[in-house]
Design a protein around this motif. Structure first.
Motif, mmCIF file in Angstrom:
data_model
loop_
_atom_site.group_PDB
_atom_site.id
_atom_site.type_symbol
_atom_site.label_atom_id
_atom_site.label_comp_id
_atom_site.label_asym_id
_atom_site.label_seq_id
_atom_site.Cartn_x
_atom_site.Cartn_y
_atom_site.Cartn_z
ATOM 1 N N LEU A 69 23.007 29.497 30.998
ATOM 2 C CA LEU A 69 22.996 29.083 32.395
ATOM 3 C C LEU A 69 22.653 30.265 33.280
ATOM 4 N N LYS A 70 21.967 29.982 34.357
ATOM 5 C CA LYS A 70 21.682 31.007 35.358
ATOM 6 C C LYS A 70 22.197 30.495 36.702
ATOM 7 N N PRO A 71 23.151 31.120 37.361
ATOM 8 C CA PRO A 71 23.926 32.251 36.875
ATOM 9 C C PRO A 71 24.889 31.842 35.764
ATOM 10 N N SER A 72 25.378 32.852 35.085
ATOM 11 C CA SER A 72 26.187 32.673 33.895
ATOM 12 C C SER A 72 27.419 31.800 34.129
ATOM 13 N N ALA A 73 27.886 31.149 33.055
ATOM 14 C CA ALA A 73 29.131 30.383 33.118
ATOM 15 C C ALA A 73 30.342 31.312 33.136
ATOM 16 N N VAL A 74 30.100 32.596 32.859
ATOM 17 C CA VAL A 74 31.195 33.565 32.847
ATOM 18 C C VAL A 74 31.370 34.135 34.254
ATOM 19 N N LYS A 75 32.610 34.198 34.697
ATOM 20 C CA LYS A 75 32.905 34.743 36.022
ATOM 21 C C LYS A 75 34.093 35.678 35.912
ATOM 22 N N ALA A 76 34.219 36.508 36.918
ATOM 23 C CA ALA A 76 35.405 37.362 36.971
ATOM 24 C C ALA A 76 36.578 36.538 37.483
ATOM 25 N N VAL A 77 37.772 36.857 36.954
ATOM 26 C CA VAL A 77 38.998 36.174 37.346
ATOM 27 C C VAL A 77 40.014 37.264 37.671
ATOM 28 N N HIS A 78 40.903 36.986 38.617
ATOM 29 C CA HIS A 78 41.870 38.012 38.989
ATOM 30 C C HIS A 78 43.292 37.588 38.617
ATOM 31 N N ALA A 79 43.923 38.398 37.766
ATOM 32 C CA ALA A 79 45.331 38.162 37.425
ATOM 33 C C ALA A 79 46.174 38.897 38.460
ATOM 34 N N TYR A 80 46.591 38.187 39.496
ATOM 35 C CA TYR A 80 47.265 38.842 40.620
ATOM 36 C C TYR A 80 48.541 39.554 40.191
ATOM 37 N N VAL A 81 49.232 39.008 39.174
ATOM 38 C CA VAL A 81 50.507 39.624 38.769
ATOM 39 C C VAL A 81 50.322 41.022 38.222
ATOM 40 N N LEU A 82 49.106 41.331 37.768
ATOM 41 C CA LEU A 82 48.889 42.683 37.234
ATOM 42 C C LEU A 82 48.378 43.643 38.301
ATOM 43 N N CYS A 83 47.963 43.099 39.439
ATOM 44 C CA CYS A 83 47.250 43.909 40.430
ATOM 45 C C CYS A 83 48.210 44.816 41.193
ATOM 46 N N GLY A 84 47.715 45.999 41.539
ATOM 47 C CA GLY A 84 48.517 46.929 42.328
ATOM 48 C C GLY A 84 48.289 46.772 43.828
ATOM 49 N N TYR A 85 47.382 45.893 44.215
ATOM 50 C CA TYR A 85 47.075 45.634 45.644
ATOM 51 C C TYR A 85 46.710 46.929 46.378
ATOM 52 N N CYS A 86 46.019 47.844 45.695
ATOM 53 C CA CYS A 86 45.752 49.166 46.266
ATOM 54 C C CYS A 86 44.737 49.101 47.395
ATOM 55 N N ARG B 25 48.616 51.259 35.977
ATOM 56 C CA ARG B 25 48.579 52.574 36.622
ATOM 57 C C ARG B 25 49.321 52.535 37.956
ATOM 58 N N PHE B 26 49.238 51.386 38.595
ATOM 59 C CA PHE B 26 49.876 51.241 39.908
ATOM 60 C C PHE B 26 50.915 50.143 39.816
ATOM 61 N N PRO B 27 52.114 50.393 40.263
ATOM 62 C CA PRO B 27 53.154 49.376 40.154
ATOM 63 C C PRO B 27 52.834 48.184 41.053
ATOM 64 N N ARG B 28 53.345 47.060 40.666
ATOM 65 C CA ARG B 28 53.165 45.878 41.514
ATOM 66 C C ARG B 28 54.025 46.069 42.757
ATOM 67 N N PRO B 29 53.421 45.893 43.926
ATOM 68 C CA PRO B 29 54.173 46.192 45.154
ATOM 69 C C PRO B 29 55.303 45.201 45.422
ATOM 70 N N ASP B 30 56.347 45.699 46.120
ATOM 71 C CA ASP B 30 57.368 44.784 46.635
ATOM 72 C C ASP B 30 56.967 44.446 48.057
ATOM 73 N N PHE B 31 56.494 43.234 48.245
ATOM 74 C CA PHE B 31 56.013 42.862 49.575
ATOM 75 C C PHE B 31 57.185 42.617 50.503
ATOM 76 N N GLU B 32 57.048 43.116 51.726
ATOM 77 C CA GLU B 32 58.077 42.829 52.721
ATOM 78 C C GLU B 32 57.797 41.502 53.407
ATOM 79 N N SER B 33 56.499 41.230 53.609
ATOM 80 C CA SER B 33 56.166 39.926 54.195
ATOM 81 C C SER B 33 56.385 38.852 53.135
ATOM 82 N N ASP B 34 56.282 37.603 53.538
ATOM 83 C CA ASP B 34 56.559 36.538 52.570
ATOM 84 C C ASP B 34 55.283 36.167 51.802
#
Ligand code: SF4
Ligand code: SF4
Ligand code: SF4
Ligand code: SF4
Lengths: 191, 307
Positions: A69-86, B25-34
């Motif tokens: 398929l164009k574009p690919s059937a593969v997409k990026a997915v985000h596992a929020y529980v692992l994210c550092g929200y940097c 590498r980065f800890p999961r943040p403790d959010f203050e907002s909900d």
């Protein structure tokens, strides 16, 4: 005259070959049916679909191009529980970015498929806009190298046509693709 | 379900694998907002009822093809059915699953312990063979999308010399053996990889495959159905079944006047004179023309001698 003398031999000859053919036909009928029956023991009512194991994937970039398929059937997915929200995101920001902003030149993703949302100081949420994502894996590579590895690739089954022989699986350098049951079609990270 | 050894192995290896890909590498943040993180979306797979609908349509199409070829003797009807098959099995279902490739799945099911064949795939393999044992290769005539796309693009068919026809006709055997060997050893599905038309059905493929498909279609303008005759591995199995079929498309001996124009007219070189059949219309019996289209081995149509 010639007709009369030659006709009687005709039916007999045909009957013999016809008889043989009947037999062989019946035999092969039984053969095909038997083969199908025997193979059905090895069958599974549940369909299987292709998925890639994100723990094996080395984000080589094949997923973008090799899919039928164009574009690919593969997409990026985000596992929020692992994210550092940097604020500085290895998957979002270009390593050479001057500012940690949302300008196009600051972004790693070639199609601008990642949305950055301010949550609270100093945390940002990163969301994949799937319609724009082409599955190139650049963000996944950045995230694995500099971040938590929360971004990963998945075959998205609303798009995948489930090829008999997945074209990406053929070329994946680490054999990350395998068949999984259709009712559990994802191999997710962080769950 | 999981034996202890696997569990231990997984326990040992998991941190190693995770270390390569997921490092906190980065800890999961403790959010203050909900704030609460969005859920991971996981769109469901396509509706797999399609696959059973495919099997149903396959059965209907095979039955209809047999009816059109043997009862109605309707070339137009077969062409219309071919157009339908091309649109449905080809463009709409994007060429997967197809009977031609399914032979590999059946082989894989036998030789690879971990491979489980889906029932619709098995049906796609077996049904055309079963129907061929009754009707001849009507699957090729109007149901196979690969055949249909070639059928509709024949332009000025030329007749190949018999020796060339026969020599090239050996290729499918080689291809079938190779494909089954590859499938049995789990090396890959050759037939799918070299399917010349699936790129057209999906409106996109690597350039090399599109060129291969275009080449076959271009040859097919003059040499009718080149893939079917000189490559298709499933055609080998169909041909074997067709040889033993109960009924076949035949030239009606009662009406045949032995002009033998049909031998030249058949775009597949499938009509060849054969000795031993009686033709009431002219009282001639030395040779006969037997319509063997598009299969190679049909039986001669017996004429009924006059009472
Ligand atoms: S081909 Fe394999 S290694 Fe490359 S991006 Fe896709 S899953 Fe990852
Ligand atoms: S099965 Fe086909 S559509 Fe799905 S990811 Fe593989 S190549 Fe793409
Ligand atoms: S970088 Fe590539 S994989 Fe990541 S979101 Fe953008 S297009 Fe998708
Ligand atoms: S010979 Fe093969 S490709 Fe051609 S119509 Fe028959 S099954 Fe299809």
């Amino acid at each position: 005259m010639t007709q009369a003398s030659t006709t009687p031999a005709q039916p007999e000859k045909l009957t013999r070959s016809g008889f043989l053919r009947r037999w062989l036909g019946g035999l092969s009928l039984a053969l095909v049916a038997g083969l199908a029956g025997a193979t059905s023991w090895k069958s599974k009512r549940k369909t299987q679909v292709w998925q890639l194991d994100p723990h094996k994937c080395v984000h080589c970039g094949n997923c973008e191009h090799a899919c039928v398929l164009k574009p690919s059937a593969v997409k990026a997915v985000h596992a929020y529980v692992l994210c550092g929200y940097c604020k500085l995101c290895g998957g979002y920001h270009h390593p050479q970015a001057k500012n940690l902003d949302t300008a196009a030149e600051s972004q790693l993703c070639p199609t601008g498929a990642i949305k950055r949302t301010f949550i609270e100081d100093p945390f940002y949420e990163y969301t994949i806009i799937e319609e724009k994502c082409i599955g190139c894996g650049v963000c996944v590579k950045g995230c694995s190298q500099f971040g938590n590895g929360s971004l990963f690739l998945q075959v998205r089954h609303d798009r995948c046509v489930n090829c008999n022989d997945c074209a990406i699986a053929r070329v994946c350098p680490v054999q990350a693709f395998r068949l999984v049951p259709a009712d559990e079609p994802y191999l997710l990270k962080g769950v | 379900m999981r034996n202890p050894v696997t569990l231990i192995l997984t326990a040992i290896s998991t941190p190693v694998i995770l270390a390569a890909q997921t490092v906190q590498r980065f800890p999961r943040p403790d959010f203050e907002s909900d704030y609460s993180a969005p859920l991971l979306t996981a769109p469901a797979a396509r509706w797999f009822g399609w696959e059973y609908l495919d099997v149903l349509l396959l059965i209907l199409a095979l039955a209809l093809a047999g009816h059109l070829a043997l009862r109605r003797r309707s070339r137009r009807g077969l062409l219309a059915l071919a157009v339908f098959s091309l649109l449905y099995f080809g463009f709409w279902r994007q060429g997967c699953i197809c009977a031609v490739g399914a032979s590999q799945n059946v082989t894989a099911a036998w030789f690879q312990t971990e491979y489980l064949i889906p029932l619709p795939v098995l049906a796609f393999f077996a049904l055309p063979l079963l129907f061929t044992l009754f009707h001849g290769r009507t699957f090729c005539a109007a149901v196979c999308p690969l055949g249909a796309i070639q059928e509709l693009t024949v332009w000025r068919p030329v007749k190949l010399p018999l020796w060339l026809n026969h020599t090239l006709g050996m290729l499918p055997w080689v291809y079938l053996c190779l494909a089954l060997l590859f499938a049995a050893t789990g090396t890959g599905f050759l037939i799918c990889r070299w399917d010349p038309f699936v790129g057209f059905f999906r409106l996109g493929a690597p350039l090399s495959m599109l060129l291969f498909g275009a080449l076959i279609l271009a040859v097919g303008l003059f040499v009718a159905r080149p893939y079917c005759r000189f490559l298709c591995p499933y055609g080998v199995l169909l041909g074997l079944c067709s040889r033993l079929a109960r009924r076949h498309v035949t030239i009606t001996p009662a009406e045949c006047v032995q002009c033998r124009l049909c031998e030249d007219a058949c775009p597949f070189g499938a009509i060849q004179a054969r000795p031993g059949v009686y033709f009431p219309a002219t009282g001639w019996r030395g040779t006969t023309t037997t319509w063997r289209w598009p299969c190679k081995w049909s039986r001669p149509m017996p004429g009924h001698p006059p009472d």
